[in-house]
Design an enzyme around this catalytic site. Sequence first.
Site, PDB file in Angstrom:
ATOM      1  N   TYR A 290      -7.165   6.144   3.963  1.00 23.49           N
ATOM      2  CA  TYR A 290      -7.198   5.085   2.951  1.00 23.49           C
ATOM      3  C   TYR A 290      -6.285   3.928   3.338  1.00 23.49           C
ATOM      4  O   TYR A 290      -6.704   2.766   3.323  1.00 23.49           O
ATOM      5  CB  TYR A 290      -6.791   5.604   1.571  1.00 23.49           C
ATOM      6  CG  TYR A 290      -6.427   4.444   0.669  1.00 23.49           C
ATOM      7  CD1 TYR A 290      -7.424   3.649   0.097  1.00 23.49           C
ATOM      8  CD2 TYR A 290      -5.102   4.075   0.477  1.00 23.49           C
ATOM      9  CE1 TYR A 290      -7.112   2.539  -0.657  1.00 23.49           C
ATOM     10  CE2 TYR A 290      -4.774   2.970  -0.286  1.00 23.49           C
ATOM     11  CZ  TYR A 290      -5.784   2.200  -0.850  1.00 23.49           C
ATOM     12  OH  TYR A 290      -5.460   1.080  -1.578  1.00 23.49           O
TER      13      TYR A 290
ATOM     14  N   GLU B 246       0.820  -1.209   0.000  1.00 26.17           N
ATOM     15  CA  GLU B 246       0.000   0.000   0.000  1.00 26.17           C
ATOM     16  C   GLU B 246       0.854   1.260   0.000  1.00 26.17           C
ATOM     17  O   GLU B 246       0.525   2.226  -0.680  1.00 26.17           O
ATOM     18  CB  GLU B 246      -0.951  -0.008   1.205  1.00 26.17           C
ATOM     19  CG  GLU B 246      -2.058  -1.049   1.119  1.00 26.17           C
ATOM     20  CD  GLU B 246      -2.925  -0.884  -0.117  1.00 26.17           C
ATOM     21  OE1 GLU B 246      -3.070   0.258  -0.606  1.00 26.17           O
ATOM     22  OE2 GLU B 246      -3.454  -1.889  -0.600  1.00 26.17           O
TER      23      GLU B 246
ATOM     24  N   ASP C 212      -9.608   4.919  -3.091  1.00 24.70           N
ATOM     25  CA  ASP C 212      -8.408   5.286  -3.834  1.00 24.70           C
ATOM     26  C   ASP C 212      -8.873   5.883  -5.158  1.00 24.70           C
ATOM     27  O   ASP C 212     -10.077   6.102  -5.371  1.00 24.70           O
ATOM     28  CB  ASP C 212      -7.482   4.085  -4.033  1.00 24.70           C
ATOM     29  CG  ASP C 212      -7.999   3.091  -5.072  1.00 24.70           C
ATOM     30  OD1 ASP C 212      -9.230   3.090  -5.359  1.00 24.70           O
ATOM     31  OD2 ASP C 212      -7.194   2.329  -5.620  1.00 24.70           O
TER      32      ASP C 212
END
Length: 334
Positions: A126, A43, A144
């Site tokens: 996020y 990520e 996203d």
Amino acid sequence: MAAKIQIENPKSLRQKLARWFRQHGRDLPWRRTHDPYAIMVSEFMLQQTQVVTVRDYYARWLERFPDFNALAAASEADVLHVWQGLGYYARARNLHRAAKQVADLHSGQLPNDLVAISALPGVGRYTAGAVATFAFDQATPIIDANIARVIARLLDLQEPIDTKRGSEILWLTAEELLPAKSGRVHNSALMELGALLCTPRAPQCPICPIREHCRTKSPESLPRKKPRPKTIALAENCAWIVNDGNLLLEQQTGSRWRGLWKLPVIGESHPRNKLLLAFDYPFTNHRVTLSVYASRVPMESRPNQQWVPLTSIDSIALAAPHRRAIKRLAASHK
């Protein structure tokens, strides 16, 4: 608070989306694991970086730093060296700091707790949700770029998504679409739909599995965003100084490239000799022209400067544009 916009029959939408994902979802390395550390690494790397670029870096990173404890024990220089080429180096520093926090506070094991994940350096809303859903299968909303585009088109959202109201609508809708539990497949499917079919240009609406739920008639026009700031031109003048096969470099201390090495900067009052190389590179809303000039060996180097053998350049964590310049000039120097 933004008004909540209802999605008709979200259960049906989830079922269609999940079936499509199981048939068409890509086999990505970070989808083969539920290890919280590996998920967090992916990520951080995928922020503002394309999947095709991240694949190789991801594999090398996990080989060098296989878990939170290994990363926490590494030096910042080692971390930046393995990261170099991915850009946005604050991500590497934050990931390093997060690993130290997990090692110190949680004995190297990331807890299955959204609040604890959110408290880590560099972990925003996020990233916290992505780690919680992909590592621990929590049903938590994530937004996203791909998911934002899908939801904006589903809603025919005319509000710019980078405004407070637009962002609130996206997050509220993402939460409305969630299943009661087991969010991993659902969030992966939404993200994959944006990556493969609901693309920025030429979306493949006729084969979209949830086209019956979509309200927009002009998908290419969505999502809307606020006008971009004007591009600012900057000049970066640097010196190429080689002595007995050694190149003079200086280490950066500012927030942008802290800890990385680059060619020495030439001030306005510094005499410039032959121009060896010049090219442009982007940085946020700037367009930087990097010009490299042949320069004489200084009488003495500054504290943040160091002579590095040209044969050892690959072992140094360099700012990406400067690595590009050095590679080109070193090849012609032989």
